[in-house]
Design an enzyme around this catalytic site. Sequence first.
Site, PDB file in Angstrom:
ATOM      1  N   PHE A 137       0.826  -1.166  -0.073  1.00 16.78           N
ATOM      2  CA  PHE A 137      -0.138   0.266  -0.056  1.00 16.78           C
ATOM      3  C   PHE A 137       0.831   1.181  -0.081  1.00 16.78           C
ATOM      4  O   PHE A 137       1.601   1.440   0.794  1.00 16.78           O
ATOM      5  CB  PHE A 137      -0.862   0.019   1.111  1.00 16.78           C
ATOM      6  CG  PHE A 137      -1.952   1.270   0.990  1.00 16.78           C
ATOM      7  CD1 PHE A 137      -3.141   0.955   0.579  1.00 16.78           C
ATOM      8  CD2 PHE A 137      -1.358   2.604   1.389  1.00 16.78           C
ATOM      9  CE1 PHE A 137      -3.864   2.119   0.439  1.00 16.78           C
ATOM     10  CE2 PHE A 137      -2.482   3.536   1.167  1.00 16.78           C
ATOM     11  CZ  PHE A 137      -3.680   3.496   0.799  1.00 16.78           C
ATOM     12  N   ASP A 243       9.237   3.089   1.836  1.00 18.20           N
ATOM     13  CA  ASP A 243       7.838   4.028   2.190  1.00 18.20           C
ATOM     14  C   ASP A 243       7.715   3.814   3.833  1.00 18.20           C
ATOM     15  O   ASP A 243       7.401   2.648   4.212  1.00 18.20           O
ATOM     16  CB  ASP A 243       6.615   3.474   1.484  1.00 18.20           C
ATOM     17  CG  ASP A 243       5.360   3.960   1.774  1.00 18.20           C
ATOM     18  OD1 ASP A 243       5.431   4.477   3.034  1.00 18.20           O
ATOM     19  OD2 ASP A 243       4.509   3.830   1.068  1.00 18.20           O
ATOM     20  N   LYS A 274       1.909  10.290   8.332  1.00 16.35           N
ATOM     21  CA  LYS A 274       1.210   9.941   9.586  1.00 16.35           C
ATOM     22  C   LYS A 274       1.849  10.329  10.849  1.00 16.35           C
ATOM     23  O   LYS A 274       1.526  11.689  11.168  1.00 16.35           O
ATOM     24  CB  LYS A 274       1.381   8.315   9.557  1.00 16.35           C
ATOM     25  CG  LYS A 274       0.426   7.909   8.503  1.00 16.35           C
ATOM     26  CD  LYS A 274      -0.010   6.379   8.818  1.00 16.35           C
ATOM     27  CE  LYS A 274      -1.039   5.519   7.866  1.00 16.35           C
ATOM     28  NZ  LYS A 274      -2.171   5.592   8.427  1.00 16.35           N
ATOM     29  N   THR A 299       2.225  24.833  -5.347  1.00 15.89           N
ATOM     30  CA  THR A 299       2.026  26.193  -4.648  1.00 15.89           C
ATOM     31  C   THR A 299       2.583  26.205  -3.181  1.00 15.89           C
ATOM     32  O   THR A 299       3.385  26.875  -2.884  1.00 15.89           O
ATOM     33  CB  THR A 299       0.669  26.534  -4.521  1.00 15.89           C
ATOM     34  OG1 THR A 299       0.162  26.701  -6.098  1.00 15.89           O
ATOM     35  CG2 THR A 299       0.246  27.917  -3.848  1.00 15.89           C
TER      36      THR A 299
END
Lengths: 416, 416
Positions: A137, A243, A274, A299
């Site tokens: 994931f 990750d 997280k 931005t």
Amino acid sequence: MGIADLDGNKLLDVYAQIASIPVGYNNPHLKEVAQSPEMITSLINRPALGNFPSADWSHILKTGILRAAPKGLDQVFTAMAGSDANETAYKAAFMYYRQLQRGGPEVEFTAEELESTMNNKGPGSPQLSILSFKSAFHGRLFGSLSTTRSKPIHKLDIPAFDWPQATFPQLKYPLEEHVQENAAEEKRCLEEVERLIKEFHNPVAAVMVEPIQSEGGDNHASPAFFQGLRDITKRNKVLFIVDEVQTGVGATGKFWAHDHWNLSSPPDMVTFSKKAQTAGYYFGNPALRPNKPYRQFNTWMGDPSRALIFRGIIEEVERLNLVENTRTTGDYLYAGLESLAQKYPEHFQNLRGKNQGTFIAWDTPKRDEFLVKAKTVGVNIGGSGAQAVRLRPMLVFQKHHADILLESLEKIVKLV
Amino acid sequence: MGIADLDGNKLLDVYAQIASIPVGYNNPHLKEVAQSPEMITSLINRPALGNFPSADWSHILKTGILRAAPKGLDQVFTAMAGSDANETAYKAAFMYYRQLQRGGPEVEFTAEELESTMNNKGPGSPQLSILSFKSAFHGRLFGSLSTTRSKPIHKLDIPAFDWPQATFPQLKYPLEEHVQENAAEEKRCLEEVERLIKEFHNPVAAVMVEPIQSEGGDNHASPAFFQGLRDITKRNKVLFIVDEVQTGVGATGKFWAHDHWNLSSPPDMVTFSKKAQTAGYYFGNPALRPNKPYRQFNTWMGDPSRALIFRGIIEEVERLNLVENTRTTGDYLYAGLESLAQKYPEHFQNLRGKNQGTFIAWDTPKRDEFLVKAKTVGVNIGGSGAQAVRLRPMLVFQKHHADILLESLEKIVKLV
């Protein structure tokens, strides 16, 4: 702390907003940070960081996000959440890969590249890929979702890139009883990774992996497996991205889960979100900086308010020695779970996460019912994959919380 | 206000953190919001909104983001920034399109869909597309970047989906001298859109358009053009998404730029970010809600802190009547620029944005030098596309600021 008060009733929260609350609810130090003049300014005068960083932005980074940087990775690109942290890391990988092919940062784009990219076609928009693992994931935007292989419901109806997936080792438990079998499984998976890198029709720019597959069912692999990935990626001139969105910031008993691996050289990029309450990717090699301005840009490029909160979290983690706390509490909790597993073997299968702090999980046959019943005894707990119960307590979780949890778990198994 | 004080020197900021500051720096009302108990809680106890929304989240939405909802669109999906707002809108469009094909929300996925999507292949991961326009800018993550067609530097080396682009009208100025020519140009572009919807090999699920192409050079089109897009998309059962990331929240003299169009029926989705200081997409049709849980989901699903700031912004906009202020100040500024264009025609070409509040731009031959020189006379100003100077003052910009700007512009043209 980890216990929320609900109308006078206590709830033990070992899910923690999907593993994203590190130092407890209503943490007094974070409350101070939230009321600081810096915070107020960052909330009401939000800068476009890529063009107009505030005068103190570099200081905020150095004393915060960069102070927690993994070994060997002293630069950071800031983002908003896990998905865009991963996707900007992928973008950096693709730019780096093409730069190597092109012969360096000073080589100009060709006219054909400039023209074809405006049509979403190669060579300007090349058909390169990120290799990820089955059950992985990595997020839900279009690039990250193309590397997510957790459940169909996450992916259905959404166009995806034709990118390769390798098998993640499926280890057998208890580990000490399946040493050779598990080593063979990891070897087989590593061979598959290398074969895909060499043969997949859309060339692989990077391998993306979680230290523990967290949504996909709490699937672990050994440090040797990850060292193998490091070796293969290096040998094949492919980047190695870790990750750490769910595993990072202390939960495994190290600040970064990949600290458990003792790699011969650090990952090329490490992504986070997280528990950091902000997001981005760390890197070390300056060649991973884009060679021209406005290639990696947006931005806001993160949010200073959330960067200030992460700094406060790092300060709390250090002050209270919370990584060490998570390690020792995790060991204590794991031992208690082993006892429960002996007593109720049908309810606690494939217990895993030993020596991984509180990042512990097990399989249970009536998992969804288990999670629902947990709430009736005052425990908020989450699942992962199809069968696993996953523990994701906060870093402030202590032995007396573990005792409450263990007692509650025994109550739950009698209810399902 | 719009003037920042730098060591005693004043700087007039008509770029405003890339068009993202609405009610001025150090706004006193936002300062109160930033110090409120709600804000402190949202900063230190950040919820995973999809699973564990705080008790007041629905109240915050109703009194904030939803109070500003465009006519006919009473629901919102919250996100973090412009790119993921656009990408989650695309995801909603793809799910909706496939649901129509499938025959409704109650029709189950097939075994083939469930299996193929785990391999990133159809029919589970279908090769559908989003149609966008040449020179469009919709963000920089993988899905949004595939619809961005502004400049090669934004896209080079990044894999992209094979999605179609139509020509955005290239109007000639002054508009009143090219009425027929411009109408013919818009008709030609609309025909191209309809042809692409009917013929493009990857079926089009939605058309995505900016009311004014903002990064791509401040390219305008008439209300009739957008009504044409609404008609074509409706006729072809394709969704119509309006990207108001840069145009939204008052800058064009309406709260939403598409309010200028008087559409026969509202857009299917409207995305927002920047001046909202948070992000997401509005929609009206309940069928755009996913038919099952966890199809549109992520850990945070926005940020309540930023939602509170947007609520404060809406309150300021209402209290100070800032949309009306932007409209009247914009008209005043436009008239001043028309005078300058008469005096210095070579420096102020294709002046555009009449009746569009302060969302005004013009082309100038030495554009980049113009922007640099502007800083030497105390003005922070931005460009768009290759030749345009774009004005993006805050909503608190007033006539006396316009006077300073007009004087400064005259100084600048003498310097370039």
